[in-house]
Design a protein around this motif. Structure first.
Motif, PDB file in Angstrom:
ATOM      1  N   TYR A  65       2.698  51.851   7.667  1.00  0.00           N
ATOM      2  CA  TYR A  65       3.412  51.702   8.938  1.00  0.00           C
ATOM      3  C   TYR A  65       3.303  50.272   9.458  1.00  0.00           C
ATOM      4  N   ARG A  68       5.686  48.251   7.484  1.00  0.00           N
ATOM      5  CA  ARG A  68       7.043  48.809   7.535  1.00  0.00           C
ATOM      6  C   ARG A  68       7.566  49.152   6.140  1.00  0.00           C
ATOM      7  N   GLN A 407       8.621  52.225  12.789  1.00  0.00           N
ATOM      8  CA  GLN A 407       9.347  53.202  11.969  1.00  0.00           C
ATOM      9  C   GLN A 407       9.422  54.597  12.584  1.00  0.00           C
ATOM     10  N   HIS A 422       4.115  62.273  11.227  1.00  0.00           N
ATOM     11  CA  HIS A 422       4.747  60.953  11.289  1.00  0.00           C
ATOM     12  C   HIS A 422       4.684  60.405  12.717  1.00  0.00           C
ATOM     13  N   VAL A 426       2.539  57.137  13.993  1.00  0.00           N
ATOM     14  CA  VAL A 426       3.211  55.996  14.628  1.00  0.00           C
ATOM     15  C   VAL A 426       2.546  55.656  15.959  1.00  0.00           C
TER      16      VAL A 426
END
Length: 450
Positions: A65, A68, A407, A422, A426
């Motif tokens: 993350y 990216r 993302q 996810h 993040v």
């Protein structure tokens, strides 16, 4: 002449421009991996190979993350091709690169527990302990992001039977109300009205949130409806520090207002920050939200949504009282002890002949508890209210950061539970990056003082 030393302002963007080794160390050190590692380590002889470096797998998942990297497949290719990157992620030269199946099993283990959400709260608590979060205002808003798969075809719903015209008799209405109450009691928590959440514990509120991808709709800046199939991320952000204080993942169809009480209760019970104001846009203008904020001992700064309501007689559009000639009284102050707003006579009344006759009173007081939605502290329409409401842009800024740099809108999983991993990843990496940048800022400032 006195020399004024300018304080350093080291941003997340500058953090990401650092060398990989320094950048990874700064961000990962903000997360306690010792709490995550026991949840994913292999406990059986069966299944995945025992020689996998689970600690490095966790770090490389975080680094994906940070750098990216769009997919796990791309991450594995990078680990194979770039030895320096592999070492920076914590792997040894002799370690074999994990397969996609191994990373999938890692996500499955994270899905089975709530460790990422817990660690995100711990990063916030650490930032509070180190003095980086001293906000008096939190801003709440939602952002949408699409699911990986295309939406299924819409099912045609049968047309409802036409309603019978005419008023119901008293007996029919009582029977109808009884049936409606029974029907509402059987509905899931988030299908009921918002006031049903007020007395529900935070654990139950979190557990009942719908997470499957659904159709969502929202008006854009031009007033047009925008449809998407996927999810929503609901954030409560400190307006000054810009940390994510609380976050909630839900289906795209969930109304924004129904996610606010879980966020508010999370701030109040998990963080216990000395906040004074909660600010939100007109999409959160529901009476139960004002009630929840009032129970927390804070004030609501929420844009008013008229909903075809007329202006009350004797008051202006901001619910400030008006004089006999319909000039608005000026907001003066708020008495926190008695929860009372004080308004003073309008400027236009200084030379009005009616003022001396006692028709218009000099001071007008009203308790906010008479109507928490209309009467807020500071009063609606006042300069103090507008100044606090402008702070709400902080949550919009964080939403943009999550999509552009972290993302958020790149969901690679098909189920809602995995998509939540996810989202949690993040928001955790964002808070860790913010804490890392604040720590570097503090070090730079100490060096300047020295």
């Amino acid at each position: 002449m006195t020399i004024i030393r300018q304080t350093s302002l080291f941003s997340i963007q500058e953090l990401y421009d650092m060398e990989p080794t320094q950048k990874y160390d700064a961000i990962i050190s903000a997360i306690n991996l010792d709490n995550i590692y026991p949840k994913v380590i292999k406990k059986s002889r069966l299944g995945a190979p025992e020689e996998l470096n689970y600690a490095a797998m966790i770090i490389s998942t975080f680094v994906r993350y940070v750098e990216r990297i769009p997919t796990i497949k791309d991450l594995i290719k990078r680990l194979h091709d770039d030895v320096a990157f592999k070492l920076n992620c914590g792997f040894l030269v002799s370690d074999s690169v994990p397969s996609e199946a191994s990373y999938s099993r890692l996500v499955t283990k994270l899905e089975a527990c709530n460790v990422l959400e817990i660690e995100r709260d711990k990063v916030v608590l650490q930032a509070i302990a180190e003095g980086f979060i001293m906000d008096d205002t939190a801003a709440i808003d939602a952002t949408h992001f699409e699911a990986r798969d295309q939406a299924p075809p819409k099912e045609e719903k049968p047309k409802p039977e036409p309603k019978k015209r005419g008023r119901k008799s008293k007996e029919e209405r009582e029977q109808w109300l009884k049936e409606q109450a029974e029907t509402d009691a059987d509905l899931p928590l988030y299908d009921r009205k918002i006031e049903a959440q007020l007395d529900v514990p935070i654990v139950e509120l979190r557990a009942e949130v719908p997470q499957d991808p659904k159709w969502g709709v929202k008006k854009n800046s031009e007033g047009q409806n925008v449809f998407w199939f996927g999810y929503k991320g609901h954030l409560a952000v400190g307006t000054s520090s810009q940390y994510i204080l609380q976050a909630l993942f839900s289906s795209g169809s969930l109304n924004d207002g129904k996610a606010a009480i879980p966020l508010l209760k999370g701030i109040h019970e998990r963080l216990q920050l000395p906040l004074r104001y909660q600010t939100m846009d007109a999409g959160y203008d529901y009476e139960p939200l004002y009630e929840q904020v009032h129970r927390m001992g804070q004030q609501s700064v929420i844009a008013y949504n008229k909903r075809n309501e007329g202006e009350p007689i004797g008051f202006d559009k901001h619910f400030a009282p008006t004089c006999f000639r319909e000039h608005s009284y000026r907001y003066d102050s708020f008495d926190a002890k008695y929860e009372t707003l004080k308004y003073t006579r309008p400027k236009e009344c200084s030379d009005c002949p009616l003022a001396d006759e006692g028709i218009c009173q000099k001071v007008y007081k009203v308790k906010i508890t008479t109507d928490l939605r209309r009467y807020t502290a500071p009063a609606r329409g006042s300069q103090a209210w507008k100044k606090i409401f402008k702070r709400r842009t902080a949550v919009e800024r964080v939403n943009a950061y999550l999509k552009e740099f972290f993302q958020l809108n790149n969901v690679r999983y098909r189920t809602g539970k995995r998509a939540k991993i996810h989202f949690d990843m993040v928001t955790l990496i964002y808070n860790a990056s913010k804490l890392a940048a604040d720590r570097i800022n503090a070090q730079l400032n100490q060096q300047q003082v020295a």
